[in-house]
Design a protein around this motif. Sequence first.
Motif, PDB file in Angstrom:
ATOM      1  N   CYS A 115       0.586   9.874   1.212  1.00  0.00           N
ATOM      2  CA  CYS A 115       0.481   8.485   0.763  1.00  0.00           C
ATOM      3  C   CYS A 115      -0.122   7.668   1.894  1.00  0.00           C
ATOM      4  CB  CYS A 115       1.859   7.925   0.391  1.00  0.00           C
ATOM      5  SG  CYS A 115       1.823   6.164  -0.057  1.00  0.00           S
ATOM      6  N   ARG A 116      -1.224   6.998   1.603  1.00  0.00           N
ATOM      7  CA  ARG A 116      -1.839   6.096   2.562  1.00  0.00           C
ATOM      8  C   ARG A 116      -1.571   4.675   2.083  1.00  0.00           C
ATOM      9  NH1 ARG A 116      -5.065  10.514   1.939  1.00  0.00           N
ATOM     10  NH2 ARG A 116      -5.779  11.545   3.867  1.00  0.00           N
ATOM     11  N   ALA A 117      -1.058   3.845   2.971  1.00  0.00           N
ATOM     12  CA  ALA A 117      -0.706   2.481   2.589  1.00  0.00           C
ATOM     13  C   ALA A 117      -1.340   1.501   3.560  1.00  0.00           C
ATOM     14  CB  ALA A 117       0.816   2.296   2.594  1.00  0.00           C
ATOM     15  N   ARG A 170       3.714  13.109   3.713  1.00  0.00           N
ATOM     16  CA  ARG A 170       3.168  12.436   4.893  1.00  0.00           C
ATOM     17  C   ARG A 170       2.790  11.018   4.496  1.00  0.00           C
ATOM     18  NH1 ARG A 170       1.392  12.703   9.872  1.00  0.00           N
ATOM     19  NH2 ARG A 170      -0.643  11.903  10.505  1.00  0.00           N
ATOM     20  N   PHE A 171       3.071  10.081   5.408  1.00  0.00           N
ATOM     21  CA  PHE A 171       2.815   8.664   5.149  1.00  0.00           C
ATOM     22  C   PHE A 171       1.920   8.128   6.263  1.00  0.00           C
ATOM     23  CE2 PHE A 171       6.738   9.800   3.122  1.00  0.00           C
ATOM     24  CZ  PHE A 171       6.695   9.159   1.898  1.00  0.00           C
ATOM     25  N   VAL A 172       0.741   7.677   5.881  1.00  0.00           N
ATOM     26  CA  VAL A 172      -0.214   7.110   6.830  1.00  0.00           C
ATOM     27  C   VAL A 172      -0.286   5.613   6.519  1.00  0.00           C
ATOM     28  CG1 VAL A 172      -2.549   7.221   7.750  1.00  0.00           C
ATOM     29  CG2 VAL A 172      -1.480   9.288   6.801  1.00  0.00           C
ATOM     30  N   VAL A 173       0.192   4.802   7.442  1.00  0.00           N
ATOM     31  CA  VAL A 173       0.408   3.383   7.168  1.00  0.00           C
ATOM     32  C   VAL A 173      -0.410   2.515   8.118  1.00  0.00           C
ATOM     33  CG1 VAL A 173       2.145   1.562   6.950  1.00  0.00           C
ATOM     34  CG2 VAL A 173       2.763   3.943   6.439  1.00  0.00           C
ATOM     35  N   LEU A 174      -1.077   1.522   7.548  1.00  0.00           N
ATOM     36  CA  LEU A 174      -1.800   0.519   8.333  1.00  0.00           C
ATOM     37  C   LEU A 174      -1.209  -0.852   8.010  1.00  0.00           C
ATOM     38  CD1 LEU A 174      -5.479   1.718   7.762  1.00  0.00           C
ATOM     39  CD2 LEU A 174      -3.998   2.228   9.725  1.00  0.00           C
ATOM     40  N   ILE A 175      -0.784  -1.568   9.023  1.00  0.00           N
ATOM     41  CA  ILE A 175      -0.129  -2.864   8.845  1.00  0.00           C
ATOM     42  C   ILE A 175      -0.890  -3.922   9.647  1.00  0.00           C
ATOM     43  CG2 ILE A 175       1.986  -4.200   9.250  1.00  0.00           C
ATOM     44  CD1 ILE A 175       3.593  -1.675   8.944  1.00  0.00           C
ATOM     45  N   SER A 207       2.551   8.209  10.313  1.00  0.00           N
ATOM     46  CA  SER A 207       1.519   7.690  11.206  1.00  0.00           C
ATOM     47  C   SER A 207       1.446   6.198  10.960  1.00  0.00           C
ATOM     48  CB  SER A 207       0.167   8.341  10.914  1.00  0.00           C
ATOM     49  OG  SER A 207      -0.871   7.686  11.640  1.00  0.00           O
ATOM     50  N   LEU A 208       1.816   5.410  11.957  1.00  0.00           N
ATOM     51  CA  LEU A 208       1.878   3.960  11.795  1.00  0.00           C
ATOM     52  C   LEU A 208       0.890   3.282  12.721  1.00  0.00           C
ATOM     53  CD1 LEU A 208       3.186   1.430  10.616  1.00  0.00           C
ATOM     54  CD2 LEU A 208       4.968   1.605  12.366  1.00  0.00           C
ATOM     55  N   GLY A 209      -0.062   2.587  12.133  1.00  0.00           N
ATOM     56  CA  GLY A 209      -1.037   1.841  12.909  1.00  0.00           C
ATOM     57  C   GLY A 209      -0.924   0.358  12.636  1.00  0.00           C
ATOM     58  N   ALA A 224      -2.915  -5.691  -0.585  1.00  0.00           N
ATOM     59  CA  ALA A 224      -2.214  -4.445  -0.284  1.00  0.00           C
ATOM     60  C   ALA A 224      -2.623  -3.371  -1.290  1.00  0.00           C
ATOM     61  CB  ALA A 224      -0.705  -4.660  -0.333  1.00  0.00           C
ATOM     62  N   PHE A 225      -2.831  -2.144  -0.774  1.00  0.00           N
ATOM     63  CA  PHE A 225      -3.111  -1.036  -1.685  1.00  0.00           C
ATOM     64  C   PHE A 225      -2.529   0.265  -1.137  1.00  0.00           C
ATOM     65  CE2 PHE A 225      -6.916  -1.158   1.050  1.00  0.00           C
ATOM     66  CZ  PHE A 225      -7.121   0.179   1.366  1.00  0.00           C
ATOM     67  N   TYR A 226      -2.218   1.150  -2.073  1.00  0.00           N
ATOM     68  CA  TYR A 226      -1.610   2.440  -1.761  1.00  0.00           C
ATOM     69  C   TYR A 226      -2.470   3.533  -2.376  1.00  0.00           C
ATOM     70  CZ  TYR A 226       2.532  -0.314  -0.587  1.00  0.00           C
ATOM     71  OH  TYR A 226       3.400  -1.223  -0.029  1.00  0.00           O
ATOM     72  N   LEU A 227      -2.751   4.586  -1.613  1.00  0.00           N
ATOM     73  CA  LEU A 227      -3.536   5.715  -2.080  1.00  0.00           C
ATOM     74  C   LEU A 227      -2.624   6.927  -2.198  1.00  0.00           C
ATOM     75  CD1 LEU A 227      -6.624   5.221   0.277  1.00  0.00           C
ATOM     76  CD2 LEU A 227      -6.469   4.608  -2.147  1.00  0.00           C
ATOM     77  N   PHE A 228      -2.547   7.496  -3.381  1.00  0.00           N
ATOM     78  CA  PHE A 228      -1.686   8.640  -3.637  1.00  0.00           C
ATOM     79  C   PHE A 228      -2.555   9.894  -3.726  1.00  0.00           C
ATOM     80  CE2 PHE A 228       0.464   4.883  -5.225  1.00  0.00           C
ATOM     81  CZ  PHE A 228       1.715   5.002  -4.619  1.00  0.00           C
TER      82      PHE A 228
END
Length: 282
Positions: A115-117, A170-175, A207-209, A224-228
């Motif tokens: 999941c990419r958020a 796995r969670f790849v997050v951009l904030i 992974s938090l960026g 905001a968007f989430y990629l599954f």
Amino acid sequence: MPASPSSSAQAARAALAARLRELMLDAGIDGKDLSAQCGWHPSKTSRILSGKSAPSESDLRTWCTACGADDQAADLIASLRAVELMYLEWRRIHRAGMRQVQQESLALHQETSVCRAYVSNVVPGFLQTTAYATALMRSITQFQGTPDDVADAVAARTERGRLLHDGRHRFVVLIEETVLRYRIGDAETTAGQLGHLLAVMPLPSVSLGIIPFTAQRTVWPLEAFYLFDNEQASVETLTAEVTVTQPRELADYHRAFAGLAKMAVHGAAARALITAAIDALG
């Protein structure tokens, strides 16, 4: 870069209208003939064919009968339901409260490997603390005027957090750094949420960026968007959740995510930004 997040739904609506037009052509009738056989005003037919109005399931059955294509009705109804699921108004899906939607979101995350958020407004649900989620969801419920089942909804939302630890996701997050500075709830709630981000950063599944205020923008701040995985994107607007499945648009969202990731800092630099936001709470 991504266009309007509702464009997938618009394209699907246009595709459905094109299929209805083909049925008319195959039957050798025009809009006036079809309207007469269906017993409605020709303007209704025009609105459906232009995509300005969505037909009901009953309308589709009547249309198919008029075109001598009753065998097509079931498939067209399935297409209509798929279109309706692409663009769901929050008030509609929260009409009985928020718990069910949170449970459905948990199921989607369980089926997703990566999941990419990207968030520019609030911390992603799977990283939210109970206090933060409660404050946020209470304000949403009050704004929308929907039934208050916040306690149950929060329990369902924070359940997603366990997926961080089961090793299959796995969670790849951009904030955006702005998210760190927004006060959701009181200062203690916000500090607790920021502390939780620091706590989950070392997890191998995360992974938090953070995209700093000072980053040279190559991609502008987005909704905001989430990629599954590579299957779909969920885009959150004020009034609706939009599901994107069209390959071209999915590629745009993945490309936007890659561009945003290049502006983000990770590791010690990200922790420093989170710590600075905590210190700023006083």
